[in-house]
Design a protein around this motif. Sequence first.
Motif, PDB file in Angstrom:
ATOM      1  N   ILE A   7       0.793  -1.101   0.057  1.00  0.00           N
ATOM      2  CA  ILE A   7      -0.072  -0.056   0.075  1.00  0.00           C
ATOM      3  C   ILE A   7       0.990   1.298   0.187  1.00  0.00           C
ATOM      4  N   TYR A   8       0.715   1.863  -1.120  1.00  0.00           N
ATOM      5  CA  TYR A   8       1.659   3.045  -1.268  1.00  0.00           C
ATOM      6  C   TYR A   8       0.802   4.492  -1.137  1.00  0.00           C
ATOM      7  N   CYS A   9       1.577   5.369  -0.222  1.00  0.00           N
ATOM      8  CA  CYS A   9       0.524   6.539  -0.023  1.00  0.00           C
ATOM      9  C   CYS A   9       1.325   7.509  -0.050  1.00  0.00           C
ATOM     10  N   HIS A  10       1.823   8.333  -1.299  1.00  0.00           N
ATOM     11  CA  HIS A  10       2.629   9.494  -1.416  1.00  0.00           C
ATOM     12  C   HIS A  10       2.381   9.811  -2.918  1.00  0.00           C
ATOM     13  N   PRO A  11       2.125  11.257  -2.809  1.00  0.00           N
ATOM     14  CA  PRO A  11       1.642  11.972  -4.322  1.00  0.00           C
ATOM     15  C   PRO A  11       2.838  12.319  -5.172  1.00  0.00           C
ATOM     16  N   TYR A  12       4.025  12.126  -4.605  1.00  0.00           N
ATOM     17  CA  TYR A  12       4.995  12.765  -5.181  1.00  0.00           C
ATOM     18  C   TYR A  12       6.134  11.548  -5.674  1.00  0.00           C
ATOM     19  N   GLN A  13       6.363  11.300  -7.244  1.00  0.00           N
ATOM     20  CA  GLN A  13       7.019  10.269  -7.728  1.00  0.00           C
ATOM     21  C   GLN A  13       8.572  10.232  -7.396  1.00  0.00           C
ATOM     22  N   LYS A  14       8.977  11.595  -7.074  1.00  0.00           N
ATOM     23  CA  LYS A  14      10.508  11.869  -6.789  1.00  0.00           C
ATOM     24  C   LYS A  14      10.648  11.974  -5.238  1.00  0.00           C
ATOM     25  N   SER A  15       9.839  11.510  -4.482  1.00  0.00           N
ATOM     26  CA  SER A  15      10.005  11.421  -2.922  1.00  0.00           C
ATOM     27  C   SER A  15      10.692  10.513  -2.645  1.00  0.00           C
ATOM     28  N   LEU A  16      11.373  10.543  -1.110  1.00  0.00           N
ATOM     29  CA  LEU A  16      11.940   9.341  -0.652  1.00  0.00           C
ATOM     30  C   LEU A  16      11.127   8.316  -0.485  1.00  0.00           C
TER      31      LEU A  16
END
Length: 196
Positions: A7-16
């Motif tokens: 389950i992936y929860c982050h909107p930014y694809q260049k995030s850590l």
Amino acid sequence: MNNILIIYCHPYQKSLNHAVLESIEHNLMQKKIPYKIIDLYQDNFQPFYDLEELRLFHTGGTHDPLVAQYLELLKNAQGIIFVTPIWWNSIPGMLKGFIDKVMKEGEGLSHTVSKYGIHGCLTNLSHAYVLTTSTSPTFYFRLFMGNGIKKIFISKTLKQLGIKRGTWINFGNVTNSTYNKREEYLKRIKNYPFQF
């Protein structure tokens, strides 16, 4: 039923967080462990109840096709990995909405409710790993901010759903971290001995 659900929860694809996701994928592929990803932002998941969804809650029903799809993936996985930032000492609203909306009451769903409390039905998920990032250092989060990921999300919420074992791994102090520290952490995740 031997696949792992991420389950992936982050909107930014260049995030850590996204780099952590890629490191987990590398890890599982190297071990030939099948997996599936739920990307909540990419799926444009609506993490809130509308009136119709709320009306269907106690029947275990839904009118959101993503909810039905996610629940089926949960019921057919062996283990689960969450990848999420910590925002304001807890999981983000998007992930909280996933728990609120997808976890349906009813026989063969995520849980049943009796006069003695909640009985979790997701016992097929042998282990939950919660990989987080935080602005605060990990020790500060654990000792001074209530340790909510471990004490509430893993030890209460996930346990109520039937997931008996949980492990929290955090990369703290993100804002002040160096490139080398982040790379060391990602290397650790690529080689982490996940056990399901």
